[in-house]
Scaffold this active site. Structure first.
Site, PDB file in Angstrom:
ATOM      1  CB  THR A  38      -3.131 -10.031   3.853  1.00  0.00           C
ATOM      2  OG1 THR A  38      -2.603  -9.305   2.735  1.00  0.00           O
ATOM      3  CG2 THR A  38      -2.923 -11.508   3.670  1.00  0.00           C
ATOM      4  CB  CYS A  72       1.891  -8.646  -3.030  1.00  0.00           C
ATOM      5  SG  CYS A  72       0.662  -7.516  -2.514  1.00  0.00           S
TER       6      CYS A  72
HETATM    7  N1  PLP Z   1      -6.823  -6.048  -1.031  1.00  0.00           N
HETATM    8  C1  PLP Z   1      -6.473  -5.135  -1.947  1.00  0.00           C
HETATM    9  C2  PLP Z   1      -7.466  -4.718  -2.970  1.00  0.00           C
HETATM   10  C3  PLP Z   1      -5.195  -4.583  -1.928  1.00  0.00           C
HETATM   11  O1  PLP Z   1      -4.849  -3.677  -2.830  1.00  0.00           O
HETATM   12  C4  PLP Z   1      -4.277  -5.005  -0.924  1.00  0.00           C
HETATM   13  C5  PLP Z   1      -2.904  -4.489  -0.904  1.00  0.00           C
HETATM   14  O2  PLP Z   1      -2.365  -4.073  -1.903  1.00  0.00           O
HETATM   15  C6  PLP Z   1      -4.694  -5.949   0.011  1.00  0.00           C
HETATM   16  C7  PLP Z   1      -5.976  -6.447  -0.056  1.00  0.00           C
HETATM   17  C8  PLP Z   1      -3.775  -6.426   1.097  1.00  0.00           C
HETATM   18  O3  PLP Z   1      -3.610  -5.428   2.049  1.00  0.00           O
HETATM   19  P1  PLP Z   1      -2.357  -5.468   3.061  1.00  0.00           P
HETATM   20  O4  PLP Z   1      -1.187  -4.950   2.277  1.00  0.00           O
HETATM   21  O5  PLP Z   1      -2.737  -4.552   4.169  1.00  0.00           O
HETATM   22  O6  PLP Z   1      -2.198  -6.867   3.476  1.00  0.00           O
END
Ligand code: PLP
Length: 385
Positions: A71, A325
């Site tokens: 993120t 999420c």
């Molecule tokens: N981008 C994608 C494609 C994801 O699947 C995720 C998490 O599920 C993220 C970004 C975000 O990653 P993080 O959980 O490390 O913030």
């Protein structure tokens, strides 16, 4: 112990990763910016991890900024590109990105007047490259597209996309959070300006990720403060997390170098084949598109997904419906909606995501219970045809 098929949400820590991290949670607790041996030990471990992540991605270590998540990497890349040139106020992305990209861009659109183009996908989750080409106008600052979709596993031809975007004069950011460590690729041939990864998606720890920033690509830190990460990301580094990320990258590289992902694909295909053979009225979303080796997005006609999920959870099988999420949301998946998935499957979809730690016995155990679970869910949902 239960069976864990939710590896796109997060993966279990590899025991070797934990071993590598432990000293940095105990004796080697120094602040990497400190001018003594405690500090230099921590700093050396961070730089070793940077080399290891660079080797996985095919880039020079110094091009990497450690972050605390995918993120953060995505937000940093997008802001950097948008703030770079006031004359370029357009960003092109897709309708099926992760919410950390979509919501970042919606905010920029609503509060900073950035024009955002959300490219559609077809019924298989594929992108139309001609449409992309047309969308990248001279005032486009950035194109931000994912390498692999977290819900369906559908892969996009990111090398081709990067070439196209660069030839049109825009910057290219690739969210490779679901791609890194799962399919081979190299920044030697993928001309991205920014690329995001996250350690917990490939058996590393949560809270540790990296952002690749190409030489010459505009950069604005998301966090200001100290001079950590060469002034690109302030805040004392998460040393143990970064060491874990480095070890996870080393293990992922070894896994890919012996075509471990192809073995994983066989396991996934075996599971998929059995589901299709033994259960009627099921669909695999994105089945005709190239997909990462571990993911099945499974529509089960007439079976409410919450019931499927709960019935499986009661039997100690962990799967998911959409991205973790968004699992509290009652809205249908934006990815499946963008693919035009019919109502019959839209709220009746499970995501099964495997990892190198899964075994055939777990697939067999799943197939012992899954047909019963589907029947129960269909009865409860009143979902006959
Ligand atoms: N981008 C994608 C494609 C994801 O699947 C995720 C998490 O599920 C993220 C970004 C975000 O990653 P993080 O959980 O490390 O913030």
């Amino acid at each position: 112990m239960g069976v864990y098929f939710d590896n796109n949400a997060t993966t279990p820590l590899d025991p070797q990763v934990l071993e590598a991290m432990l000293p940095f949670l105990r004796d080697c607790f120094g602040n990497p910016s400190s001018p003594h041996q405690y500090g230099s030990r921590a700093k050396a471990a961070i730089e070793e991890a940077r080399e290891s992540v660079g080797a996985l991605l095919g880039c020079a270590a110094e091009r990497l900024v450690f972050t605390c998540s995918g993120t953060e990497g995505n937000n940093t890349a997008i802001l950097s590109a948008v703030l770079a040139d006031p004359g370029k106020r357009r960003v092109v992305t897709s309708a099926v990105e992760h919410h950390c990209v979509l919501r970042r861009l919606e905010y920029l659109r609503d509060h900073m007047g950035v024009e955002v183009v959300f490219l559609p996908v077809d019924g298989q989750g594929r992108l139309d490259l001609d449409r992309l080409r047309q969308a990248v106008t001279p005032d486009t600052a950035l194109v931000s597209l994912m390498g692999a979709n977290n819900e369906t596993g559908v892969l996009w031809p990111v090398e081709e996309i990067a070439g196209l975007v660069k030839s049109r004069g825009a910057l290219f950011h690739c969210d490779a959070v679901q791609l890194a460590g799962k399919e081979p690729f190299s920044l030697r041939t993928l001309a991205a300006d920014y690329l995001t990864i996250s350690g917990h998606k490939f058996h590393g720890p949560k809270g540790a990720g990296a952002l690749y920033v190409a030489r010459g690509a505009p950069f604005t830190p998301l966090l200001f403060g100290g001079m950590q990460e060469s002034g690109r990301r302030a805040g004392t580094q998460n040393v143990a997390g970064i060491v874990g990320l480095g070890k996870a990258a080393e293990l992922a590289r070894a896994f890919l170098s012996v075509s471990g992902h192809e073995k994983l694909r066989e396991l996934r295909d075996h599971l998929e084949g059995r589901i299709l053979a033994e259960i009627d009225d099921v669909v695999i979303h994105g089945w005709a598109a190239p997909r990462i080796a571990n993911t099945i997005s499974l529509g089960v006609g007439g079976a409410p997904q919450e019931v499927l999920l709960a019935e499986l959870s009661d039997r100690d099988f962990a799967v998911s419906t959409t991205s973790a999420c968004e699992s509290a949301s009652v809205a249908p998946s934006h990815v499946l909606a963008a693919m035009g998935v019919p109502d019959r499957y839209l709220r009746s979809t499970l995501r099964l995501s495997l990892s190198r730690q899964n075994a055939i016995e777990e697939v067999e155990a799943f197939m012992v219970v899954f047909p019963q679970v589907v029947s129960a869910a269909r009865r409860l949902g009143g979902g006959g045809r």
